[in-house]
Design a protein around this motif. Structure first.
Motif, mmCIF file in Angstrom:
data_model
loop_
_atom_site.group_PDB
_atom_site.id
_atom_site.type_symbol
_atom_site.label_atom_id
_atom_site.label_comp_id
_atom_site.label_asym_id
_atom_site.label_seq_id
_atom_site.Cartn_x
_atom_site.Cartn_y
_atom_site.Cartn_z
ATOM 1 N N ILE A 262 -1.896 39.447 7.434
ATOM 2 C CA ILE A 262 -2.830 40.518 7.052
ATOM 3 C C ILE A 262 -2.836 40.718 5.536
ATOM 4 C CG2 ILE A 262 -1.130 42.392 7.308
ATOM 5 C CD1 ILE A 262 -3.397 44.118 8.438
ATOM 6 N N ALA A 263 -1.693 40.534 4.896
ATOM 7 C CA ALA A 263 -1.613 40.673 3.438
ATOM 8 C C ALA A 263 -2.342 39.525 2.747
ATOM 9 C CB ALA A 263 -0.148 40.712 3.001
ATOM 10 N N ILE A 264 -2.193 38.327 3.276
ATOM 11 C CA ILE A 264 -2.847 37.158 2.682
ATOM 12 C C ILE A 264 -4.367 37.314 2.700
ATOM 13 C CG2 ILE A 264 -3.279 34.695 3.038
ATOM 14 C CD1 ILE A 264 -0.351 34.451 3.916
ATOM 15 N N ASP A 265 -4.887 37.835 3.801
ATOM 16 C CA ASP A 265 -6.341 38.007 3.902
ATOM 17 C C ASP A 265 -6.828 39.219 3.103
ATOM 18 O OD1 ASP A 265 -6.727 35.773 5.455
ATOM 19 O OD2 ASP A 265 -6.670 36.844 7.358
ATOM 20 N N TYR A 266 -6.077 40.311 3.117
ATOM 21 C CA TYR A 266 -6.521 41.532 2.444
ATOM 22 C C TYR A 266 -6.555 41.367 0.927
ATOM 23 C CZ TYR A 266 -6.825 46.490 1.181
ATOM 24 O OH TYR A 266 -7.216 47.700 0.656
ATOM 25 N N TRP A 267 -5.508 40.737 0.370
ATOM 26 C CA TRP A 267 -5.446 40.564 -1.081
ATOM 27 C C TRP A 267 -5.888 39.172 -1.529
ATOM 28 C CZ3 TRP A 267 -1.214 43.596 0.939
ATOM 29 C CH2 TRP A 267 -1.220 44.926 0.515
ATOM 30 N N ARG A 268 -6.418 38.384 -0.597
ATOM 31 C CA ARG A 268 -6.887 37.028 -0.901
ATOM 32 C C ARG A 268 -5.805 36.230 -1.623
ATOM 33 N NH1 ARG A 268 -13.194 38.170 -2.799
ATOM 34 N NH2 ARG A 268 -13.831 39.149 -0.832
ATOM 35 N N MET A 269 -4.633 36.243 -1.027
ATOM 36 C CA MET A 269 -3.479 35.574 -1.603
ATOM 37 C C MET A 269 -3.410 34.128 -1.116
ATOM 38 S SD MET A 269 -0.838 38.719 -0.918
ATOM 39 C CE MET A 269 0.575 37.993 -1.708
ATOM 40 N N PRO A 270 -2.721 33.247 -1.850
ATOM 41 C CA PRO A 270 -2.532 31.869 -1.387
ATOM 42 C C PRO A 270 -1.765 31.847 -0.057
ATOM 43 C CG PRO A 270 -1.962 32.081 -3.709
ATOM 44 C CD PRO A 270 -2.164 33.474 -3.188
ATOM 45 N N PRO A 271 -2.010 30.858 0.779
ATOM 46 C CA PRO A 271 -1.351 30.804 2.105
ATOM 47 C C PRO A 271 0.167 30.762 2.050
ATOM 48 C CG PRO A 271 -3.185 29.247 1.980
ATOM 49 C CD PRO A 271 -2.963 29.775 0.596
ATOM 50 N N ASP A 272 0.743 30.261 0.949
ATOM 51 C CA ASP A 272 2.203 30.143 0.850
ATOM 52 C C ASP A 272 2.841 31.351 0.162
ATOM 53 O OD1 ASP A 272 1.116 29.651 -1.623
ATOM 54 O OD2 ASP A 272 2.413 27.934 -2.097
ATOM 55 N N SER A 273 2.125 32.453 0.088
ATOM 56 C CA SER A 273 2.665 33.645 -0.567
ATOM 57 C C SER A 273 3.860 34.206 0.196
ATOM 58 C CB SER A 273 1.576 34.724 -0.674
ATOM 59 O OG SER A 273 0.500 34.283 -1.459
ATOM 60 N N THR A 274 4.699 34.935 -0.511
ATOM 61 C CA THR A 274 5.926 35.482 0.068
ATOM 62 C C THR A 274 5.949 37.009 -0.041
ATOM 63 O OG1 THR A 274 7.119 35.327 -2.029
ATOM 64 C CG2 THR A 274 7.173 33.384 -0.570
#
Length: 316
Positions: A262-274
């Motif tokens: 949900i964080a990756i999609d909401y903040w448009r983060m890279p898939p490998d984010s931590t």
């Protein structure tokens, strides 16, 4: 035999023209022969409704869904790459890339006694939080967000009512404050994927939110300038807490697990984010909320009204 209203409503909303039961039939919603067993008729309605759902194929394929009589059917949403959007709590248009270049060290020095009350009020609230959660920053973040999501909703609601009473625009501040509340709620939804609160921690959230909502509501009615200043200091404290959270991750005391989907999609983060990346963007959000609330308070302290100054909409 008279038929109750709920059964009539069920029949009419199902769009059934003729239904046969044991004791009679319905044609276009009118009783024809009498009904000795209403439950048989209701069962027929349900079967017909289920058949309609199956004929429509459900929403998004063969999944279970509700075919709305009113035509309010959920639209299929996709990401920029064409893949299916799986979140119902926010839409692709709500997602954004946060500004990480914001100055985290800004601080409004309290000058008048009302500002000092707001400042020390936040400091006093920090003491029981430190005592209860200690270095459990995942749970501290969860508690912080349940409180931080309240002021924007309260302020937006009161400005909304004020706008209605006075027949005037708000300068966009209603939307700006509601955006803040929604953003804080999304922080909570993210940390709920990481922290698993115990029953007594959930009970604490319930109690704290109830008390804080009413106190902040009263404070905003009495003095919006002090209420916004209080939130500005609360956000400053949040920045400090998330900075300490990152230190714990960097030292290895908290595992740097993969970021929730949900964080990756909401903040448009890279898939490998931590997790560290998540804490960093949440901290940036809090810095923006700090600026907005201190700015709103400055307007009030100058004896002016928010409606005269365009609200910083979309300021994340």
């Amino acid at each position: 035999m008279m038929m109750n209203r709920s059964a009539m409503k069920l029949l009419s909303t199902a769009g059934v023209r003729t239904i046969h039961g044991r004791g009679g039939e319905f044609r276009n919603g009118f009783f024809a022969l009498g009904a000795r067993n209403l439950s048989s008729t209701v069962s027929a309605v349900r079967e017909n409704s289920q058949k309609e759902t199956a004929d429509h194929g459900g929403v998004g394929g063969g999944d279970k869904s509700v075919v709305s009589y009113w035509g309010v059917d959920p639209k299929k949403l996709t990401k920029d790459d064409g893949t299916e959007w799986k979140w119902s709590c926010f839409r692709p248009s709500d997602a954004y890339k946060p500004d990480l270049s914001i100055d985290l060290g800004k601080h409004h020095v309290p000058k008048v006694w009302t500002e000092k009350v707001a400042y020390w009020g936040v400091k006093i609230l920090r003491f029981p939080t430190d005592l209860f959660f200690k270095r459990r920053f995942d749970m501290r973040a969860m508690m912080l967000e349940t409180v931080a999501a309240v002021p924007g909703m309260v302020g937006g609601m009161l400005l909304h009512c004020k706008s209605l009473r006075r027949f005037e625009h708000s300068g966009g501040w209603i939307k700006a404050l509601l955006e803040e509340a929604e953003n804080e709620r999304m922080h909570l939804m993210t940390f709920m994927e990481i922290a698993k609160p115990r029953w007594y921690e959930r009970a604490l959230v319930f109690a704290v939110q109830g008390v804080f909502w009413n106190l902040y509501f009263g404070a905003y009615v009495i003095s919006p300038k002090v209420a916004h200043r209080f939130v500005g200091y609360l956000e400053e404290e949040a920045i400090h807490s998330y900075s300490e959270f990152m230190k714990e991750i960097d030292s290895g005391n908290i595992p740097n697990v993969p970021a929730p989907a949900i964080a990756i999609d909401y903040w448009r983060m890279p898939p490998d984010s931590t997790l560290r990346d998540v804490v960093m963007v949440v901290r940036a959000d809090e810095a923006h909320h700090r600026d907005v609330n201190h700015y709103a308070s400055d307007i009030h302290y100058e004896g002016l009204e928010l409606k005269g100054f365009p609200a910083p909409l979309g300021y994340h």
